[in-house]
Enzyme design. Structure first.
Site, PDB file in Angstrom:
ATOM      1  N   GLY A 158       0.809  -1.212   0.000  1.00 39.44           N
ATOM      2  CA  GLY A 158       0.000   0.000   0.000  1.00 39.44           C
ATOM      3  C   GLY A 158       0.837   1.255   0.000  1.00 39.44           C
ATOM      4  O   GLY A 158       0.551   2.211   0.723  1.00 39.44           O
TER       5      GLY A 158
ATOM      6  N   ARG B   5       0.987   5.928  -2.020  1.00 40.32           N
ATOM      7  CA  ARG B   5       0.715   7.270  -1.482  1.00 40.32           C
ATOM      8  C   ARG B   5       0.510   7.192   0.021  1.00 40.32           C
ATOM      9  O   ARG B   5       0.557   6.116   0.604  1.00 40.32           O
ATOM     10  CB  ARG B   5      -0.521   7.858  -2.166  1.00 40.32           C
TER      11      ARG B   5
ATOM     12  N   ASN C  72       1.392  -2.265   5.333  1.00 38.56           N
ATOM     13  CA  ASN C  72       0.696  -0.993   5.481  1.00 38.56           C
ATOM     14  C   ASN C  72      -0.661  -0.970   4.782  1.00 38.56           C
ATOM     15  O   ASN C  72      -1.520  -0.169   5.142  1.00 38.56           O
ATOM     16  CB  ASN C  72       1.576   0.125   4.921  1.00 38.56           C
TER      17      ASN C  72
ATOM     18  N   TYR D 235     -12.950  -2.365  10.917  1.00 38.62           N
ATOM     19  CA  TYR D 235     -11.579  -1.849  10.944  1.00 38.62           C
ATOM     20  C   TYR D 235     -10.911  -2.140  12.283  1.00 38.62           C
ATOM     21  O   TYR D 235      -9.762  -2.605  12.330  1.00 38.62           O
ATOM     22  CB  TYR D 235     -11.620  -0.341  10.687  1.00 38.62           C
TER      23      TYR D 235
ATOM     24  N   ALA E  41     -11.598  -4.497  14.378  1.00 39.29           N
ATOM     25  CA  ALA E  41     -11.353  -5.940  14.488  1.00 39.29           C
ATOM     26  C   ALA E  41     -10.064  -6.336  13.769  1.00 39.29           C
ATOM     27  O   ALA E  41      -9.262  -7.120  14.286  1.00 39.29           O
ATOM     28  CB  ALA E  41     -12.537  -6.717  13.919  1.00 39.29           C
TER      29      ALA E  41
ATOM     30  N   LYS F  77      -7.460  -4.435  13.051  1.00 42.01           N
ATOM     31  CA  LYS F  77      -6.268  -3.864  13.673  1.00 42.01           C
ATOM     32  C   LYS F  77      -5.945  -4.544  15.003  1.00 42.01           C
ATOM     33  O   LYS F  77      -4.770  -4.700  15.352  1.00 42.01           O
ATOM     34  CB  LYS F  77      -6.434  -2.358  13.843  1.00 42.01           C
TER      35      LYS F  77
ATOM     36  N   ILE G 165      -3.770  10.998  12.228  1.00 40.01           N
ATOM     37  CA  ILE G 165      -2.662  11.444  11.387  1.00 40.01           C
ATOM     38  C   ILE G 165      -3.200  12.359  10.295  1.00 40.01           C
ATOM     39  O   ILE G 165      -4.250  12.070   9.695  1.00 40.01           O
ATOM     40  CB  ILE G 165      -1.949  10.231  10.748  1.00 40.01           C
TER      41      ILE G 165
END
Length: 244
Positions: free
Chosen positions: A8, A11, A87, A152, A154, A156, A185
């Protein structure tokens, strides 16, 4: 020269990590899901300016067989794979009661299964080398949960458990496996927030500002370096004090 493979990485955070590792002297294997991700994008030129070699590998990292083929291609191109940064990730947000099975399954496939796929095949290369660094991108959502992100969160949280397991399985082969857990971020996604949303989020952060992609890349650089040679199975939160 050592090689880093970053998924990933066309960018965003992935590209920032790739550029930082290039500046650290690694040859870079970029990965993303399509050629389109690299359009209107100067990451390859920026990496070339550092003097290292770089090549992009188009691959859907949720596809087990495609990852096996891609890892073989990276190994053939560069000779070694010394650092793996997992990533790649997506979001398909929604409250649990309204979330579709498709939304859930898609996020699990891209965010979690991809990490298994990559660690399995790159781990095999690293075991033969008897050295390697694996760095997985988790999230504060995996540590504390986040409303509207059950899928998401779950994935991570799973990545954190996978990181600790692989650290135990591969440690005797000279391979470390760690995770970083970013908080809020600054990205194009946060730029779209309303002033009220931005104020609410910043109110939860001790440092009262967003993190930057370069700050994530700096911690990944440390975990890829010899300075972290006795660090494994750890999760480093990069959140400006979000959890305090």
């Amino acid at each position: 020269m050592a090689t880093a493979l970053i998924t990933g990485s066309a960018r965003g955070i992935g590209a920032a990590i790739a550029l930082r590792l290039a500046k650290d002297g690694y040859n870079i294997a970029l990965n993303d899901i399509s050629e389109k991700m690299f359009e209107d994008n100067d990451i390859i030129d920026k990496i070339k300016e550092t003097g290292v070699e770089v090549e992009k590998f188009i691959c859907d990292v949720s596809d087990h067989a495609a990852v096996e083929t891609t890892v073989k291609a990276v190994k053939e191109r560069f000779g070694t794979i010394d650092v793996l940064v997992n990533n790649a990730g997506i979001t398909r947000d929604g409250l649990m009661a309204r979330m579709s099975e498709e939304q859930y399954d898609m996020v699990v496939a891209v965010n979690q299964k991809s990490v298994f796929n990559m660690m399995k095949f790159v781990g095999s290369v690293m075991m033969r080398q008897r050295k390697g660094r694996i760095i997985n991108l988790a999230s504060v959502a995996g540590l504390y949960g986040n409303p509207g992100q059950i899928n998401y969160s779950a994935t991570k949280a799973a990545i954190i458990g996978m990181t600790k397991t692989v650290a135990k399985e591969l440690g005797s082969r000279g391979i470390t496996c760690n995770a970083v857990a970013p908080g809020f971020i600054k990205t194009p996604m946060t730029d779209k927030l309303t002033d009220a949303q931005r104020e609410m989020m910043l109110g939860q952060i001790a440092m009262k500002r967003y993190g930057t992609v370069d700050e994530i890349a700096g911690v990944v650089s440390f975990l890829a370096s010899d300075d972290s040679s006795y660090v494994t199975g750890q999760v480093i939160e990069i959140s400006g004090g979000l959890s305090m």
